[in-house]
Design a protein around this motif. Sequence first.
Motif, PDB file in Angstrom:
ATOM      1  N   LYS A 134       0.857  -1.184   0.000  1.00 47.93           N
ATOM      2  CA  LYS A 134       0.000   0.000   0.000  1.00 47.93           C
ATOM      3  C   LYS A 134       0.888   1.227   0.000  1.00 47.93           C
ATOM      4  O   LYS A 134       1.876   1.279   0.731  1.00 47.93           O
ATOM      5  CB  LYS A 134      -0.879   0.039   1.252  1.00 47.93           C
ATOM      6  CG  LYS A 134      -2.000  -0.977   1.218  1.00 47.93           C
ATOM      7  CD  LYS A 134      -2.909  -0.815   2.408  1.00 47.93           C
ATOM      8  CE  LYS A 134      -3.928  -1.941   2.404  1.00 47.93           C
ATOM      9  NZ  LYS A 134      -4.788  -1.919   3.597  1.00 47.93           N
ATOM     10  N   GLN A 135       0.562   2.176  -0.815  1.00 45.60           N
ATOM     11  CA  GLN A 135       1.274   3.442  -0.781  1.00 45.60           C
ATOM     12  C   GLN A 135       0.256   4.566  -0.664  1.00 45.60           C
ATOM     13  O   GLN A 135      -0.413   4.911  -1.635  1.00 45.60           O
ATOM     14  CB  GLN A 135       2.145   3.589  -2.034  1.00 45.60           C
ATOM     15  CG  GLN A 135       3.040   4.801  -2.042  1.00 45.60           C
ATOM     16  CD  GLN A 135       4.058   4.808  -0.914  1.00 45.60           C
ATOM     17  OE1 GLN A 135       3.722   5.019   0.253  1.00 45.60           O
ATOM     18  NE2 GLN A 135       5.306   4.570  -1.242  1.00 45.60           N
ATOM     19  N   TYR A 136       0.103   5.088   0.548  1.00 46.18           N
ATOM     20  CA  TYR A 136      -0.810   6.206   0.782  1.00 46.18           C
ATOM     21  C   TYR A 136       0.020   7.456   1.009  1.00 46.18           C
ATOM     22  O   TYR A 136       0.947   7.445   1.800  1.00 46.18           O
ATOM     23  CB  TYR A 136      -1.659   5.967   2.043  1.00 46.18           C
ATOM     24  CG  TYR A 136      -2.683   4.859   1.949  1.00 46.18           C
ATOM     25  CD1 TYR A 136      -2.817   4.083   0.805  1.00 46.18           C
ATOM     26  CD2 TYR A 136      -3.531   4.604   3.020  1.00 46.18           C
ATOM     27  CE1 TYR A 136      -3.759   3.075   0.743  1.00 46.18           C
ATOM     28  CE2 TYR A 136      -4.478   3.591   2.960  1.00 46.18           C
ATOM     29  CZ  TYR A 136      -4.579   2.822   1.824  1.00 46.18           C
ATOM     30  OH  TYR A 136      -5.504   1.821   1.765  1.00 46.18           O
ATOM     31  N   ASN A 166      -6.377  13.481   5.133  1.00 50.85           N
ATOM     32  CA  ASN A 166      -6.807  12.363   4.300  1.00 50.85           C
ATOM     33  C   ASN A 166      -5.594  11.768   3.594  1.00 50.85           C
ATOM     34  O   ASN A 166      -4.483  12.248   3.778  1.00 50.85           O
ATOM     35  CB  ASN A 166      -7.824  12.849   3.262  1.00 50.85           C
ATOM     36  CG  ASN A 166      -8.832  11.769   2.918  1.00 50.85           C
ATOM     37  OD1 ASN A 166      -8.540  10.583   3.052  1.00 50.85           O
ATOM     38  ND2 ASN A 166     -10.007  12.173   2.475  1.00 50.85           N
ATOM     39  N   HIS A 167      -5.813  10.745   2.811  1.00 49.90           N
ATOM     40  CA  HIS A 167      -4.698  10.141   2.085  1.00 49.90           C
ATOM     41  C   HIS A 167      -5.032   9.994   0.607  1.00 49.90           C
ATOM     42  O   HIS A 167      -6.182   9.760   0.256  1.00 49.90           O
ATOM     43  CB  HIS A 167      -4.395   8.741   2.638  1.00 49.90           C
ATOM     44  CG  HIS A 167      -3.721   8.765   3.965  1.00 49.90           C
ATOM     45  ND1 HIS A 167      -4.390   8.649   5.133  1.00 49.90           N
ATOM     46  CD2 HIS A 167      -2.411   8.902   4.284  1.00 49.90           C
ATOM     47  CE1 HIS A 167      -3.535   8.711   6.140  1.00 49.90           C
ATOM     48  NE2 HIS A 167      -2.325   8.859   5.644  1.00 49.90           N
ATOM     49  N   LYS A 201      -4.710   7.429  -1.983  1.00 54.35           N
ATOM     50  CA  LYS A 201      -4.421   5.995  -1.984  1.00 54.35           C
ATOM     51  C   LYS A 201      -3.890   5.611  -3.356  1.00 54.35           C
ATOM     52  O   LYS A 201      -4.605   5.093  -4.208  1.00 54.35           O
ATOM     53  CB  LYS A 201      -5.684   5.217  -1.625  1.00 54.35           C
ATOM     54  CG  LYS A 201      -6.193   5.615  -0.239  1.00 54.35           C
ATOM     55  CD  LYS A 201      -7.561   5.052   0.056  1.00 54.35           C
ATOM     56  CE  LYS A 201      -8.080   5.551   1.392  1.00 54.35           C
ATOM     57  NZ  LYS A 201      -8.602   6.939   1.348  1.00 54.35           N
ATOM     58  N   ASP A 258      -3.058   0.510  -3.575  1.00 50.29           N
ATOM     59  CA  ASP A 258      -3.885   0.015  -2.484  1.00 50.29           C
ATOM     60  C   ASP A 258      -3.964  -1.505  -2.538  1.00 50.29           C
ATOM     61  O   ASP A 258      -4.733  -2.076  -3.300  1.00 50.29           O
ATOM     62  CB  ASP A 258      -5.284   0.641  -2.597  1.00 50.29           C
ATOM     63  CG  ASP A 258      -6.017   0.621  -1.267  1.00 50.29           C
ATOM     64  OD1 ASP A 258      -5.433   0.103  -0.298  1.00 50.29           O
ATOM     65  OD2 ASP A 258      -7.138   1.130  -1.209  1.00 50.29           O
ATOM     66  N   ASP A 259      -3.130  -2.123  -1.742  1.00 49.35           N
ATOM     67  CA  ASP A 259      -3.155  -3.569  -1.613  1.00 49.35           C
ATOM     68  C   ASP A 259      -2.837  -4.278  -2.932  1.00 49.35           C
ATOM     69  O   ASP A 259      -3.699  -4.858  -3.571  1.00 49.35           O
ATOM     70  CB  ASP A 259      -4.535  -4.010  -1.084  1.00 49.35           C
ATOM     71  CG  ASP A 259      -4.473  -5.416  -0.507  1.00 49.35           C
ATOM     72  OD1 ASP A 259      -3.371  -6.008  -0.532  1.00 49.35           O
ATOM     73  OD2 ASP A 259      -5.513  -5.909  -0.056  1.00 49.35           O
ATOM     74  N   TYR A 272       3.808   2.608   2.477  1.00 54.34           N
ATOM     75  CA  TYR A 272       2.930   2.874   3.615  1.00 54.34           C
ATOM     76  C   TYR A 272       2.763   1.594   4.419  1.00 54.34           C
ATOM     77  O   TYR A 272       2.864   1.582   5.629  1.00 54.34           O
ATOM     78  CB  TYR A 272       1.597   3.383   3.077  1.00 54.34           C
ATOM     79  CG  TYR A 272       0.560   3.723   4.109  1.00 54.34           C
ATOM     80  CD1 TYR A 272       0.613   4.940   4.781  1.00 54.34           C
ATOM     81  CD2 TYR A 272      -0.498   2.856   4.370  1.00 54.34           C
ATOM     82  CE1 TYR A 272      -0.355   5.275   5.709  1.00 54.34           C
ATOM     83  CE2 TYR A 272      -1.467   3.190   5.296  1.00 54.34           C
ATOM     84  CZ  TYR A 272      -1.387   4.395   5.965  1.00 54.34           C
ATOM     85  OH  TYR A 272      -2.346   4.723   6.877  1.00 54.34           O
ATOM     86  N   GLY A 276      -4.980   2.167  -8.479  1.00 46.86           N
ATOM     87  CA  GLY A 276      -4.274   1.638  -7.322  1.00 46.86           C
ATOM     88  C   GLY A 276      -4.444   0.157  -7.077  1.00 46.86           C
ATOM     89  O   GLY A 276      -3.952  -0.374  -6.083  1.00 46.86           O
ATOM     90  N   LYS A 277      -5.196  -0.521  -7.956  1.00 49.37           N
ATOM     91  CA  LYS A 277      -5.421  -1.961  -7.747  1.00 49.37           C
ATOM     92  C   LYS A 277      -5.068  -2.734  -9.011  1.00 49.37           C
ATOM     93  O   LYS A 277      -5.176  -2.214 -10.124  1.00 49.37           O
ATOM     94  CB  LYS A 277      -6.893  -2.204  -7.439  1.00 49.37           C
ATOM     95  CG  LYS A 277      -7.318  -1.664  -6.109  1.00 49.37           C
ATOM     96  CD  LYS A 277      -8.045  -2.741  -5.326  1.00 49.37           C
ATOM     97  CE  LYS A 277      -8.445  -2.223  -3.971  1.00 49.37           C
ATOM     98  NZ  LYS A 277      -7.877  -3.037  -2.905  1.00 49.37           N
ATOM     99  N   PRO A 324      -8.300   9.144  -6.416  1.00 49.77           N
ATOM    100  CA  PRO A 324      -7.711   8.127  -5.541  1.00 49.77           C
ATOM    101  C   PRO A 324      -7.775   8.536  -4.067  1.00 49.77           C
ATOM    102  O   PRO A 324      -7.390   7.767  -3.196  1.00 49.77           O
ATOM    103  CB  PRO A 324      -6.262   8.037  -6.018  1.00 49.77           C
ATOM    104  CG  PRO A 324      -6.001   9.313  -6.701  1.00 49.77           C
ATOM    105  CD  PRO A 324      -7.298   9.810  -7.245  1.00 49.77           C
TER     106      PRO A 324
END
Lengths: 329, 307
Positions: A13-15, A28-29, A31, A34-35, A70, A233-234, A281
């Motif tokens: 994960k990179q937030y 906030n982030h 994202k 994300d996973d 992250y 992000g996925k 995102p």
Amino acid sequence: MSDQALLEVKELKQYFPIKGGVFGRTVNHVKAVDDVSFTVNEGETVSIVGESGCGKSTTGRAILRLDNPYSGNIYFQGEDLVSLSKSQMRKKRKDLQIIFQDPYASLNPRQTVSQILEEAMEIQKVIPKKDRRKKITELLETVGIGAHQIDRYPHEFSGGQRQRIGIARALSVDPKLIVCDEAVSALDVSIQAQVLNLLKDLQRKFKLTYLFISHDLGVVRHISDRIIVMYLGKIVEVADKKSLFNQPRHPYTQALLSAIPSTNITERRERIILTGDVPSPIDPPAGCRFHTRCPLAFDRCAKEEPKLMSVSGSGYQQVACHLTEESKA
Amino acid sequence: MFLYIVRRIFQTIPVMIGVTLAVFLMMHLIPGDAAKIMAGENANPEQIEQMRENLGLNEPLYQQYFSFIGNAVQGDLGNSIRTSRAVTSEIFDSRFWITVQLALVGTVLAVIFGLLAGIISATRKYSFADVSLMVIALFGLSMPNFWLGIMLIYLFSVNLGWFPVAGWGTWEHMILPAITLGTAGAAIIARMTRSSMLEVMDQDYIRTAYAKGVSDKLVIYKHGLRNALIPVVTVVGLQFGTLLGGAVITETVFAVNGLGRLVIDSIRAHDFPMVQGTILVCAVLFVVVNTMVDISYRLLNKRIDLN
């Protein structure tokens, strides 16, 4: 997957925090990644494709810890890079290198070509000082830069030449894995082909493994063994090149592939036009992230997030889509 | 490189002509009759006429200018009305060197503290250190010279007794005026360094350096600072000129007998040849410094190829 994975990315994960308010609190982030989990085997070329902002470059940088992830783990030859201290990671950089997109920005304007290459050799102690000059000349010649140009500054070279210098620089420490972050996107098409072929030759010669990040499906098709498709992000689909191009399973992949212009007029494909913009995102849609733009979306897509699952086919293919799951059930 | 330096020096000629013209015309642009003002309030018409004759004000303007230039080139800037000594010896005997010393020490202090603050701020963006340093820089920039000087005297000389209150002679005399002079410059340099560094540190070649395994410190100094330095050098050059101007006030506050005080005293005494001479020397110094800055760009940046 086979047990000889060179690189294994697990639940990465990179937030990026968004600071706000008077005291700069994190409100906030973004994202960006994300996973995400995948593996890269030794000697393989794995590509990550997706449109701008899908997190593909961020993934590449997180793997090299150019931005610290992250959360998640990155196993390189079985060793978790995330757990390494800064100085341990610096030593590890010998094995993991990167080639950047913009050949004009990625070389320090104040160093000569030989200084650029020598610095890396010196830090990683790959070669004794007296032999460095010879090695630099050899490397540059391998990528097609003449020995007489060794003491020139980056601004004296063209974009294609600079990218070759970037490649020579990455090679200077004898890495095992090279992340090519849009390595040919900034180049003219004719130069692109030259550089891609050079990368292929070098892979054979130095037994390199590539993680190739690109938005250009033509380039990806040329160079990859396996392809990872990312959206917001996925990972939406992972497949070997043949399966992906012959039988894309995810609606997003199908839309991407339909955008490649065909040269065969008898075989005109129908182009799938995606409507709307990529959602932010910062606050990605619930359920399947693609459902807001998916032409085939149904109720379940908005509620439940699809998992990456293998599909049976001629080769290796994994898809994160409720449709394939339901048709299988 | 040599050719470039020669060319750059030739380029200063038009600037010099402009400067000398402005300084020369000063005498003619002041309201009223220069000869009358300089001769003093109680002068009779003959004395005024004598003064006019001495200053060559009866000759045509262009001739006056050429003789002014001709004399200036030979190191003759006329005689001071107040002390009757040659303007050049008044300036160069000690005052010029005092001010140059002050400006140099001020610049060095400004560069050291400005760079340090800028680097710390840039590498710790939005941290407490960054925010406080930038607030301090804003203060430094906003404080008037004379007020800062007085406050420093009050704190360090009167209360703590660390430094002499005023005067010149030892290095202790130099510290407070140099700080007074350098503070604004340090603030500007700090802000400039910060923004320039932030821009550079976001470049791909910085990422390349990290990817090579270069340590944080080396990345900051070798790859970051060296590339971030060019706009900073510009500011340092321009700042030197501001320092010469600032010296007028600072030298007055600290009772230092430099060029700044000379100008003030000469203006008060209507000693125009002295004022002209001092301004000319300062202007020439400024042009020389900035030409040197331009030349140093070339050494810093191989990309600026002006040949």
